[in-house]
Design an enzyme around this catalytic site. Structure first.
Site: not given
Ligand code: FAD
Length: 441
Positions: A38, A42, A302, A423, A431
């Site tokens: 967690s 971003c 989220n 405003y 506007w």
């Molecule tokens: P993830 O955060 O990728 O989590 C998935 C987890 O599953 C990981 O911890 C991984 O290790 C684990 N996992 C994967 N496969 C397996 C497996 N086979 N077994 C066990 N564990 C596994 N979004 C925005 O809305 N605004 C932003 O400004 C923004 N900026 C970003 C900047 C960067 C540099 C990056 C990389 C992303 C950004 N994002 C942003 C996107 C956002 O971070 C992701 O959309 C979000 O983290 C997705 O959450 P998730 O839980 O779906 O996946």
């Protein structure tokens, strides 16, 4: 009832916390292949750029904090295979090397996505990076100590732009190579011109319509060769998009769709009973397109995770969908967009029209006002809003959110004019620029 969640970040842990809060004596196991739970991916570009002092600050909740909530939160547990018939998942504890098996009653796939890596020569050279995890960020920060002056970013999407800014803040020479015809392809070409002007102003070199073919160097990357030229460089960041992590469901009946993301309904259920998916590994319903799409973002992960958790414990709640809203900081500009672009409206064969204006972010007579560019896309037949793009220094974020709300409620162009928006001269004109654009449409 045993709940197994694969993936310990935004989607997975949002679900887990809903189950903890609303489920009764739930047995929750979360399986995470890394050792951090967690955290705010971003924030990684801003940490690399030195605005945030440590990646530790990005961690929203530690593994221990989840364990205190009664969640059996495993680290270094990589799931290799899911068997929905036996209702079991299999994998390896990567620290001990021991294999594991967990049975589930309800399973959530929240495995996220991984950066795409082009299959080109030299991709394994030292100094070539992708950015997705804290570990990736630490490697980049470590590598920046090695006499890095020239950085090449492959891909001009939002991560490419945010990282261009980060490297610039660190005093590096930055070059972006983009194979499309403009940066930030979620914007239309006419609006993207403003992004190119900003890059130019800030001394960031941009090459478009250029494809990286080979990375060269002895051990460490030294040259990026494209189909047009060769450029010296000390560090390369590959940011060409991401791919959903779905290898573990290969060979199962669980259906995938756009870009290989897992198909889900509004309850975050897959087509297989008791298997849910959420976040970057799953599709999202697009409210404006009125069909599924793949727009992986933290805000959505989220929400989808929370809704998956509620449905897993039987509290029916639906995910309403996304409108495709993004806001990006690039040097002195904020780039905001929501809904569909003109390019997408064309591809969808919609009867659309656009209006574009140049306005000001606050009252013209108030000090420090700046230009604000607005483009609206709407249906020609009934004036329903389809999307909008805003670029300026300030005030983009609030207007893109107004527009996202309008899209969520299916509003028409002229209805924007009727909104009672705040405003006072330091904040706006009488506007709002959105309303000025609507009046001209
Ligand atoms: P993830 O955060 O990728 O989590 C998935 C987890 O599953 C990981 O911890 C991984 O290790 C684990 N996992 C994967 N496969 C397996 C497996 N086979 N077994 C066990 N564990 C596994 N979004 C925005 O809305 N605004 C932003 O400004 C923004 N900026 C970003 C900047 C960067 C540099 C990056 C990389 C992303 C950004 N994002 C942003 C996107 C956002 O971070 C992701 O959309 C979000 O983290 C997705 O959450 P998730 O839980 O779906 O996946």
């Amino acid at each position: 009832m045993r709940y197994v969640i694969i993936g310990g970040d935004a989607a997975g842990m949002s679900a887990a916390m809903q189950i903890v809060r609303k489920g009764q004596n739930a047995d929750i196991v979360t399986l995470e292949k890394g050792d951090i739970y967690s955290y705010g991916q971003c924030g990684l570009p801003y940490t690399i750029g030195g605005l945030i002092s440590s990646t530790d600050k990005l961690i929203a909740r530690t593994v221990e904090a989840f364990r205190e909530q009664g969640i059996d939160a495993k680290t270094n547990h990589e799931v290799a295979r899911v068997d929905p018939v036996k209702k079991a998942v299999y994998g390896t504890d990567t620290l001990s090397g021991k294999s594991f098996e967990y049975r589930y009653d309800k399973l959530l796939l929240a495995t996220g996505a991984s950066p795409g890596v082009p299959n080109i020569r030299g991709i394994d050279l030292t100094g070539v990076h992708t950015l997705k995890t804290i570990a990736d960020a630490k490697q980049i920060m470590e590598d920046l100590n090695h006499d890095v002056e020239q950085v090449t970013i492959v891909g001009g999407g939002y991560i490419g732009l945010e990282m261009a800014e980060a490297f610039k803040l660190l005093g590096k020479q930055v070059r972006i190579i983009e194979h499309g015809d403009h940066l930030a392809k979620i914007f239309d070409a006419d609006m993207a011109t403003l992004i190119h002007e900003e890059a130019d102003k800030q001394g960031i070199t941009v090459h478009t319509n250029e494809k990286v073919e080979v990375l060269k160097g002895e051990e460490r990357v030294e040259v990026v060769q494209t189909d047009k030229a060769s450029y010296p460089c000390d560090l390369v960041l590959i940011s060409v998009g991401i791919r959903p992590n779905t290898k573990l469901i290969e060979g199962t009946e669980i259906a995938t769709g756009i870009k290989g993301a897992i198909r889900v309904n509004r309850y975050m259920e897959t087509n297989v009973r008791d298997v849910y998916a959420a976040g970057d590994c799953a599709e999202q319903y697009h409210i404006v397109k009125e069909k599924d799409d793949y727009i992986p973002l933290g805000s959505t992960a989220n929400k989808q995770g929370r809704i998956a958790g509620l449905n897993m414990i039987g509290l029916a709640k639906t995910f309403k969908g996304v409108t495709g809203t993004s806001v990006i900081k690039f040097m002195d500009l904020t780039l905001g967009r929501t809904g569909i672009s003109e390019k997408e409206a064309q591809a969808l064969n919609l009867p659309y029209a656009t209006v574009r204006i140049g306005s000001l972010d606050i009252a013209g007579y108030y000090p420090d006002n700046d230009p604000l560019h607005v483009k609206l896309i709407f249906r020609k037949d009934d004036e329903r809003l389809l999307g909008g793009q805003l670029i300026g220094k300030n005030g983009v974020d609030k207007r893109v959110d107004v527009l996202a709300t309008a899209l969520y409620h299916g509003m028409r162009l002229h209805e924007l004019e009727d909104l009672d928006l705040g405003y006072a001269p330091p904040f706006n004109s009488t506007w709002d620029p959105l309303q000025q654009a609507a009046r001209r449409g």
